[in-house]
Write a protein that holds these residues in place. Sequence first.
Motif, short mmCIF file in Angstrom:
data_model
loop_
_atom_site.label_atom_id
_atom_site.label_comp_id
_atom_site.label_asym_id
_atom_site.label_seq_id
_atom_site.Cartn_x
_atom_site.Cartn_y
_atom_site.Cartn_z
N ALA A 172 -11.90 23.24 82.43
CA ALA A 172 -13.35 23.15 81.56
C ALA A 172 -14.08 21.98 81.98
O ALA A 172 -13.50 20.78 81.89
CB ALA A 172 -13.24 23.47 80.08
N GLU A 173 -15.39 22.10 81.49
CA GLU A 173 -16.40 20.84 81.58
C GLU A 173 -17.10 20.99 80.06
O GLU A 173 -17.29 21.90 79.67
CB GLU A 173 -17.37 20.98 82.50
CG GLU A 173 -18.28 20.04 82.69
CD GLU A 173 -19.43 20.16 83.56
OE1 GLU A 173 -20.41 19.48 84.08
OE2 GLU A 173 -19.35 20.90 84.65
N GLY B 80 -23.17 33.80 75.16
CA GLY B 80 -21.70 33.43 75.70
C GLY B 80 -20.63 33.70 74.99
O GLY B 80 -20.78 34.20 73.71
N TRP C 38 -30.47 19.38 80.39
CA TRP C 38 -30.84 20.64 80.18
C TRP C 38 -32.52 20.85 79.77
O TRP C 38 -33.21 19.77 79.79
CB TRP C 38 -30.06 21.06 78.65
CG TRP C 38 -29.79 19.94 77.65
CD1 TRP C 38 -28.61 19.40 77.33
CD2 TRP C 38 -30.91 19.16 76.83
NE1 TRP C 38 -28.91 18.47 76.56
CE2 TRP C 38 -30.11 18.37 75.92
CE3 TRP C 38 -32.04 19.36 76.70
CZ2 TRP C 38 -30.61 17.56 75.08
CZ3 TRP C 38 -32.77 18.53 75.76
CH2 TRP C 38 -32.12 17.78 74.93
N GLY D 177 -21.38 21.88 74.71
CA GLY D 177 -21.12 22.95 75.43
C GLY D 177 -19.74 22.69 76.14
O GLY D 177 -19.37 21.64 76.46
N GLY E 211 -17.58 30.68 81.99
CA GLY E 211 -19.16 30.30 81.84
C GLY E 211 -19.20 29.09 80.70
O GLY E 211 -18.25 28.83 80.25
N TRP E 212 -20.45 29.21 80.38
CA TRP E 212 -20.85 28.35 79.17
C TRP E 212 -21.02 28.83 77.90
O TRP E 212 -21.46 29.96 77.87
CB TRP E 212 -22.38 27.53 79.56
CG TRP E 212 -22.34 26.56 80.58
CD1 TRP E 212 -22.76 26.72 81.91
CD2 TRP E 212 -22.05 25.10 80.61
NE1 TRP E 212 -22.70 25.39 82.64
CE2 TRP E 212 -22.10 24.52 81.69
CE3 TRP E 212 -21.39 24.30 79.20
CZ2 TRP E 212 -22.04 23.25 81.90
CZ3 TRP E 212 -21.18 23.24 79.68
CH2 TRP E 212 -21.45 22.50 80.78
N GLN F 30 -22.00 27.25 73.95
CA GLN F 30 -22.52 26.13 73.37
C GLN F 30 -22.11 26.36 71.81
O GLN F 30 -22.32 27.27 71.22
CB GLN F 30 -23.75 26.10 73.53
CG GLN F 30 -24.61 24.94 73.19
CD GLN F 30 -24.43 23.99 74.75
OE1 GLN F 30 -24.16 24.63 75.49
NE2 GLN F 30 -24.47 22.87 74.51
N HIS G 172 -18.17 24.84 79.53
CA HIS G 172 -18.28 25.62 80.67
C HIS G 172 -16.46 25.70 81.24
O HIS G 172 -16.05 25.01 81.77
CB HIS G 172 -18.66 24.73 81.82
CG HIS G 172 -18.99 25.70 82.90
ND1 HIS G 172 -18.18 25.50 84.06
CD2 HIS G 172 -19.67 26.93 83.18
CE1 HIS G 172 -18.38 26.43 85.05
NE2 HIS G 172 -19.27 27.47 84.40
N THR G 173 -16.24 27.05 80.95
CA THR G 173 -14.87 27.29 81.44
C THR G 173 -14.75 27.96 82.68
O THR G 173 -15.82 28.76 83.20
CB THR G 173 -14.20 28.57 80.43
OG1 THR G 173 -14.15 28.00 79.11
CG2 THR G 173 -12.96 29.19 80.85
N HIS G 174 -14.09 27.38 83.51
CA HIS G 174 -14.12 27.75 84.87
C HIS G 174 -13.48 29.23 85.24
O HIS G 174 -12.76 29.71 84.47
CB HIS G 174 -13.41 26.80 85.79
CG HIS G 174 -14.14 25.50 86.04
ND1 HIS G 174 -14.89 25.06 87.01
CD2 HIS G 174 -14.20 24.48 84.90
CE1 HIS G 174 -15.42 24.00 86.59
NE2 HIS G 174 -15.20 23.64 85.70
#
Length: 169
Positions: free
Chosen positions: A82-83, A47, A35, A72, A53-54, A56, A74-76
């Motif tokens: 998610a990541e 967000g 980052w 963070g 999306g991301w 945080q 990140h939802t696909h």
Amino acid sequence: MIATSRLVLRRFRPSDGPALTTYRGDPEVARYQGWNPATTAADLAAGDPDTPGWFQYAIERVSDHILIGDLGVHTHDNLMQAEIGFTLSRAAQGQGYATEAVRAVLNHLFEVRGRHKVSAECDARNTASSRLLERVGFRREGLRREHTWHNNEWTDDVLFGLLAREWIT
């Protein structure tokens, strides 16, 4: 938004700016991160955790209401995967806070949001993060050799995954 006995994971506030700048500006904290250290609390407050999306989360310690890190998600686009990625201030490392925050978010993603899979990746030299991910149940799924250009060098990325059916609270 998400609470444990020692932590609250919440949306960033403008007052988080100085603490965020301090820990993200620490070269030891930023060593393996991709980052931008100039990211502001306002940037991270954007967000929506319910949309792709991301998003945080600010990690706040309950005992003294101090911001100690961020996590963070990140939802696909499919809303089933998610990541995650996490950063903790150096002063808060080694006390189980990151493990506690990651477990709380994983529980939320699987039990409340109904995600099928959560992924993570980290610099192959970041053994502390790899151990944390394995400790909470992630499996190592691969290695991307010299995949990321970071700090003027090519780095290897370790890939991790955790399926909902493997999640043990």
